[in-house]
Design an enzyme around this catalytic site. Structure first.
Site, mmCIF file in Angstrom:
data_model
loop_
_atom_site.group_PDB
_atom_site.id
_atom_site.type_symbol
_atom_site.label_atom_id
_atom_site.label_comp_id
_atom_site.label_asym_id
_atom_site.label_seq_id
_atom_site.Cartn_x
_atom_site.Cartn_y
_atom_site.Cartn_z
ATOM 1 C CG ASP A 228 -2.156 0.937 0.945
ATOM 2 O OD1 ASP A 228 -2.066 1.798 0.031
ATOM 3 O OD2 ASP A 228 -3.174 0.820 1.640
HETATM 4 C C1 BGC Z 1 -4.965 3.364 0.028
HETATM 5 C C2 BGC Z 1 -5.062 2.382 -1.130
HETATM 6 C C3 BGC Z 1 -4.812 3.117 -2.426
HETATM 7 C C4 BGC Z 1 -3.461 3.792 -2.355
HETATM 8 C C5 BGC Z 1 -3.111 4.570 -3.598
HETATM 9 C C6 BGC Z 1 -3.683 4.159 -0.006
HETATM 10 O O1 BGC Z 1 -3.695 5.162 0.957
HETATM 11 O O2 BGC Z 1 -5.034 2.673 1.234
HETATM 12 O O3 BGC Z 1 -6.319 1.782 -1.140
HETATM 13 O O4 BGC Z 1 -4.883 2.222 -3.500
HETATM 14 O O5 BGC Z 1 -3.462 4.710 -1.278
HETATM 15 O O6 BGC Z 1 -3.903 5.695 -3.701
#
Ligand code: BGC
Length: 757
Positions: A228
């Site tokens: 993530d």
């Molecule tokens: C979120 C993800 C997301 C990623 C990219 C993160 O903060 O938890 O779900 O895909 O950011 O935006």
């Protein structure tokens, strides 16, 4: 076919390390001299959030269809429609030059308070897994990748970047992993995104057991694991654990750390090569599908409306709906003018257009007069004047439609919900309007359950419209006017109050940990076990027609676990309108060594029926439908014996029960050890016969010691046998050592030696 080994052999150490980290917020590092292209990823999950320049973070994304969020998708229980939505998402990815869409999210709705519940499907792992798999299959059928997230045990926003989810092995396997497992095994997502949190003390990004042992080795995941955004803490440890691709980039210091670790021998180059191989595999796979073309935004808008229509859940209806051509409709609530159709955070889509609920209602209202009052403000202030205005309008109308949307300060990515309630203003508004106008319908927009006990009796009807996507307004209007017969059902229980919820005393945790103390009992599994009344049960949803279930049957009353069986039931539309019914199959194990939920969803089907029409619905149940995860064996096991197959219109509305008998084909290893109880010895198929003579002797000694009647085995005011059975053999032998004349360990070693010989 690209020869990956050849490319890897020609890559420098620096190039390998760089490939394992993003080049930008949304892209991989291309290697021109070796013909390795750039791969572009974008959020997800219910629309494409493609920024114009992928090398920059934070810019407004390009217009794309905002489909309904997972809260709505789950309520459709419609695998085919979710698949179709996946195909449309992929078409938009191709147009917007996106190789991998970051979604879906398959985390469980452990508590109504998780701020991100609107992005997740359900409190039930089977339902979540089925729908996640459908969405992935739909997207990937068009040559666009997905990222199944957030792996794993990420069920809250509070301290999401660091909290440790403390969860036992069985709960992990039965509740928090199966949706991922199902999606990985049956839909093969090209990427999986690890979560921010720790699981039992270890960051998910450094969790070897989760990323390598379970995901890659056990489930056979062949794609790449991406972090993530910002979830990596120790790049080298993450690589060793199986985290292939760190995002976002660039991160030159981490790249250098990887290079240094290989040079110093701390990190085997083979480990790095394996991640490189996985990343290259996906990069080249995505490159096979040209990213060009256009998408039909009108058709996608229509599809978004169709999905929203299918996911509307009619919670309550005393006959007001469908509306019978009222001449004056009071339309109340900000959300009638400002559609609340998606949630805040990384999934936020820049929609191609947004339908306005008021206007959609007007187009279906013919020449009826529609009047509007705001009802509640955008902020959290209390405005009696807005309530008074709404009451005035309602009094003079034939019907009031109240659009109530949970404000973003109460529900979003990044923070959890403070409570399960609507705002104080909204509750006061509902009560006041309903008092003035008995023909009031409440339409809700939210991503997870809300408490209703304080006002539920007031409105004549309640429609749960979720975060319904950019075209949801038309779906609401269609349901209200009866152009669409509602067919959604709840993918999560609506509890009476927050303190009833399973995780209540363990949420959100503190001191860096959140204990999953409710174990396998989340959602309806908990309410069933507690026999606790709920507002609306899992699987509930009303229709404008009625359905009768008959002739519930199974393919074989006695069956082997590996063969499974097929459940069939005839469903008849007994009303006057066409409609869709969601048939749910739950399994109840009559007896098991370890505690099991009263029932668990193991199959479902959505069936379309004309008035008077009957269809036979057949639902297969496999080994896993009857198995549970035994932490002693560290595997899924079945126990021979009686099960009930429950066929229902909801988890609380079981229309047919069929008893069946399972024959287990498992040859389980013996678990007897130096700590085993007398009961375990007696009941063990191998230990029982070996133990029998010793057992007789123990009983005789017991009787001598306490002078009990041999037949009754009772003395000292207690059931001696019951007392005996719960004691470890070792303990009882220690008491009887003198009588037996042999050392405890010697006897135990002898017995265990015979069992394991
Ligand atoms: C979120 C993800 C997301 C990623 C990219 C993160 O903060 O938890 O779900 O895909 O950011 O935006």
């Amino acid at each position: 076919m690209t020869n990956l080994s050849q490319i890897i052999s020609e890559m420098t150490l620096e190039e390998k390390a760089a490939l394992c980290t993003g080049a930008s917020a949304w892209s991989t590092t291309p290697i021109e001299r070796l013909g390795v292209p750039e791969m572009i990823v974008s959020d997800g999950p219910h629309g494409v959030r493609r920024v114009p320049d992928v090398h920059a973070m934070g810019a407004k994304s390009l217009p794309a269809t905002c489909f309904p969020t997972a809260s709505t998708l789950a309520a459709t229980w419609n695998r085919d429609l979710v698949y179709e939505m996946g195909q449309a998402l992929a078409q938009e990815c191709l147009t917007l030059k996106v190789d991998v869409l970051l979604g879906p999210g398959a985390n469980m709705k452990r508590t109504p308070l998780c701020g991100r519940n609107f992005e997740y499907f359900s409190e039930d792992p089977y339902l979540a897994g089925e729908l996640a798999a459908s969405l992935i299959n739909g997207i990937q059928s068009k040559g666009v990748g997905t990222s199944l997230k957030h792996f794993a045990v990420n069920n809250q926003e509070y301290e999401r970047f660091r909290i440790s989810a403390v969860v036992d092995e069985r709960t992990l396997r039965e509740i928090y992993l199966p949706a991922f497992e199902k999606a990985v095994k049956s839909a093969k997502p090209w990427t999986v995104m690890c979560s921010y949190n720790k699981v039992n003390g270890t960051y998910a990004s450094e969790h070897h057991q989760l990323l390598t042992e379970i995901l890659k080795n056990e489930w056979g995941f062949e794609g790449l694991v991406v972090s993530d955004w910002g979830a990596v803490h120790d790049r080298v440890a993450a690589l060793k654990a199986g985290l292939d691709w760190q995002m976002p980039g660039p991160r030159p210091r981490e790249v250098q750390a990887v290079v240094d670790a290989v040079r110093s021998g701390e990190l085997a180059e083979a480990v790095l090569d394996e991640s490189v191989r996985r990343i290259l595999g996906i990069v080249f796979k995505t490159a096979e599908t040209p990213k060009n073309g256009t998408f039909d935004s009108a058709a996608h808008h229509a599809l978004a409306q169709q999905v929203a229509s299918d996911g509307m859940v009619l919670l309550k209806n005393n006959g007001l709906l469908p509306l019978k051509n009222p001449q004056h409709v009071a339309v109340i609530g900000r959300a009638a003018e400002h559609a609340h159709f998606q949630g805040g955070g990384s999934s936020h889509i820049n929609p191609t257009r947004v339908d306005v609920p008021f206007k959609e209602l007007q187009t279906r209202a013919g020449d009826a007069e529609l009047t509007y009052a705001e009802g509640y403000p955008a902020d959290d202030s209390f405005r009696q004047d807005l309530i008074d205005e709404a009451v005035g309008l309602s009094q003079s109308a034939d019907v009031a439609v109240l659009y109530i949307a949970l404000p973003s300060y109460k529900e979003s990515e990044g923070y959890d919900r403070p409570d399960m309630d609507l705002t104080a203003q909204q509750v006061a508004l509902i009560k006041a309007v309903c008092a003035a106008q008995p023909n009031t319908v409440v339409v809700l927009n939210n991503g997870s359950t809300v408490a209703m006990r304080g006002w539920i009796d007031a409105p004549a009807a309640i429609l749960e419209a979720w975060m319904m996507g950019q075209a949801g307004a038309g779906a609401i209007a269609d349901v209200l006017y009866g152009h669409v017969n509602p067919s959604g059902k709840l993918a999560e229980t609506f509890p009476v109050k927050l303190s009833d919820t399973p995780a209540h005393i363990n949420f959100p945790g503190g001191n860096g940990e959140v204990h999953y103390g409710e174990g396998i009992f989340i959602g309806y599994r908990y309410y069933d076990e507690k026999q606790m009344p709920v507002e609306f049960p899992f699987g509930h949803g009303l229709s404008y027609t009625t359905f009768a279930y008959s002739n519930a049957r199974v393919s074989a009353p006695t069956f082997k676990d590996v063969d499974g069986l097929t459940v069939s039931v005839d469903v008849t539309n007994t009303g006057a309108r066409a409609g869709k019914e969601i048939v749910q199959v739950y399994v109840h194990d009559q007896q098991s060594k370890l505690v099991r939920p009263q029932k668990e969803l193991k199959g479902f089907a959505k069936v379309d029926l004309q008035p008077g029409e009957t269809k036979t619905v057949s639902i297969p149940l496999d080994f896993r439908a009857f198995a549970y995860y035994h932490p002693g064996y560290h595997q899924w096991i079945t126990e021979a014996g009686a099960f009930d197959i429950l066929i229902g219109a909801s988890s609380a509305d079981i229309r047919g029960t069929v008893p069946v008998m399972l024959e287990s084909t498992l040859d389980l290893p013996c678990l007897l050890n130096h700590e085993s109880t007398i009961r375990e010895w007696v009941e063990d198929p191998r230990g029982g016969p070996v133990f029998e003579p010793t057992f007789q002797q123990i009983k005789a000694n017991m009787n001598k010691m306490f002078g009990a009647d041999e037949e009754e085995g009772r003395d000292n005011g207690m059931d001696m046998m019951g007392f005996l059975l719960e004691m470890p053999l070792r303990s009882i032998l220690q008491f009887q050592e003198r009588a037996v004349g042999k050392a405890t360990e010697e006897i135990l070693d002898g017995l265990l030696g015979q069992v394991y010989s």
